[in-house]
Design an enzyme around this catalytic site. Structure first.
Site, PDB file in Angstrom:
ATOM      1  NE  ARG A  12      -5.918  -6.626 -13.140  1.00  0.00           N
ATOM      2  CZ  ARG A  12      -5.871  -5.699 -12.207  1.00  0.00           C
ATOM      3  NH1 ARG A  12      -5.757  -4.418 -12.516  1.00  0.00           N
ATOM      4  NH2 ARG A  12      -5.947  -6.027 -10.935  1.00  0.00           N
ATOM      5  CG  ASN A  42      -4.898 -12.822   2.381  1.00  0.00           C
ATOM      6  OD1 ASN A  42      -4.451 -11.679   2.291  1.00  0.00           O
ATOM      7  ND2 ASN A  42      -6.203 -13.067   2.445  1.00  0.00           N
ATOM      8  CG  HIS A  68     -10.319 -12.689   5.376  1.00  0.00           C
ATOM      9  ND1 HIS A  68     -10.621 -11.895   4.288  1.00  0.00           N
ATOM     10  CD2 HIS A  68     -11.492 -12.947   5.999  1.00  0.00           C
ATOM     11  CE1 HIS A  68     -11.929 -11.690   4.258  1.00  0.00           C
ATOM     12  NE2 HIS A  68     -12.481 -12.308   5.285  1.00  0.00           N
TER      13      HIS A  68
HETATM   14  C1  GRF Z   1      -6.377  -5.642   7.174  1.00  0.00           C
HETATM   15  O1  GRF Z   1      -7.613  -5.559   7.800  1.00  0.00           O
HETATM   16  C2  GRF Z   1      -6.214  -7.003   6.569  1.00  0.00           C
HETATM   17  O2  GRF Z   1      -6.830  -8.005   7.278  1.00  0.00           O
HETATM   18  C3  GRF Z   1      -6.891  -6.814   5.256  1.00  0.00           C
HETATM   19  O3  GRF Z   1      -6.563  -5.518   4.851  1.00  0.00           O
HETATM   20  C4  GRF Z   1      -6.268  -4.710   5.988  1.00  0.00           C
HETATM   21  C5  GRF Z   1      -4.908  -4.119   5.803  1.00  0.00           C
HETATM   22  O4  GRF Z   1      -4.580  -3.166   6.757  1.00  0.00           O
HETATM   23  N1  GRF Z   1      -6.551  -7.884   4.358  1.00  0.00           N
HETATM   24  P1  GRF Z   1      -3.101  -2.595   6.869  1.00  0.00           P
HETATM   25  O5  GRF Z   1      -2.726  -2.016   5.505  1.00  0.00           O
HETATM   26  O6  GRF Z   1      -2.194  -3.730   7.253  1.00  0.00           O
HETATM   27  O7  GRF Z   1      -3.150  -1.537   7.913  1.00  0.00           O
END
Ligand code: GRF
Length: 207
Positions: free
Chosen positions: A66, A108, A110
């Site tokens: 890792r 990020n 979410h």
């Molecule tokens: C999305 O739902 C995002 O919120 C989460 O992972 C998913 C990614 O989807 N963190 P994509 O690869 O952008 O289609």
């Protein structure tokens, strides 16, 4: 011009939303320097290539430990001299060293309204399954800065989405993407690129 790196693991629809927003002018003062995946099969890499964006894979499977993987990932990220790192469905835990080095430069997306349905174990469809199990009538998405916790960094933008009768996790996931994620992720990048974040988020105010 904000030099942006996007880190992905899968389909890349959020990446696509960012690419489209840059191409349409909804995001200004930003360019995607590279898309980095941990997964060689990620369709997001194809999306990047189709738009002439450098697409690379740093796979944990290519390293003995890792630590070696983390070292290689950080080296790759550093090589692009990025101003902003966007985690758009990146399913690998970001090494602590990288978080410290890029403090307030990693965001990020979410798929819930943090602090609901977030933290360890809440990713992908699991988030929507939990929301349906709890019976919430509103869910949504959150863009936040990444700190050393899980989904615990300062919140930049949120958007609510209705849960409808009969929703399955898949249907709800799609609605959250369409109505929230694909809107607030590009918006947050545009705000950062144009210095529009509230003072408490501005880098100079954070030690
Ligand atoms: C999305 O739902 C995002 O919120 C989460 O992972 C998913 C990614 O989807 N963190 P994509 O690869 O952008 O289609």
């Amino acid at each position: 011009m904000l030099n942006v790196g996007v880190m992905v693991s899968g389909g890349g629809t959020n990446l696509q939303a960012v690419i489209d927003a840059i191409e349409s002018g909804a995001i200004t003062n930003a360019k995607i320097r590279a898309v980095i995946s941990n997964n060689p099969g990620a369709y997001a890499l194809e999306r990047a290539k189709k738009h002439g964006i450098e697409a690379v894979c740093v796979s944990p499977k290519s390293f003995k430990s890792r630590e070696e993987f983390h070292g290689a990932l950080l080296e790759k990220v550093d090589s692009y001299e990025l101003d902003l790192i966007v985690l758009a469905g990146f399913l690998v835990t970001i090494p602590g060293e990288m978080i410290r080095k890029y403090q307030n430069q990693i965001i990020n997306i979410h798929p819930s309204l943090i602090p609901s349905f977030c933290g360890v174990g809440y990713y992908g469809l699991k988030v929507h399954e939990a929301a349906l199990r709890r019976g919430v009538k509103l869910t949504g998405a959150t863009v936040h800065f990444v700190d050393e916790g899980v989904d615990s960094g300062p919140i930049i933008l949120q958007k609510a989405v209705e849960v409808l009768p009969g929703d399955t996790p898949e249907v709800l996931q799609r609605r959250v993407m369409e109505e929230a994620e694909w809107k607030i992720l590009p918006k947050a990048i545009d705000m950062i690129a144009n210095g529009e974040l509230e003072p408490e988020f501005r880098k100079e105010n954070i030690e």
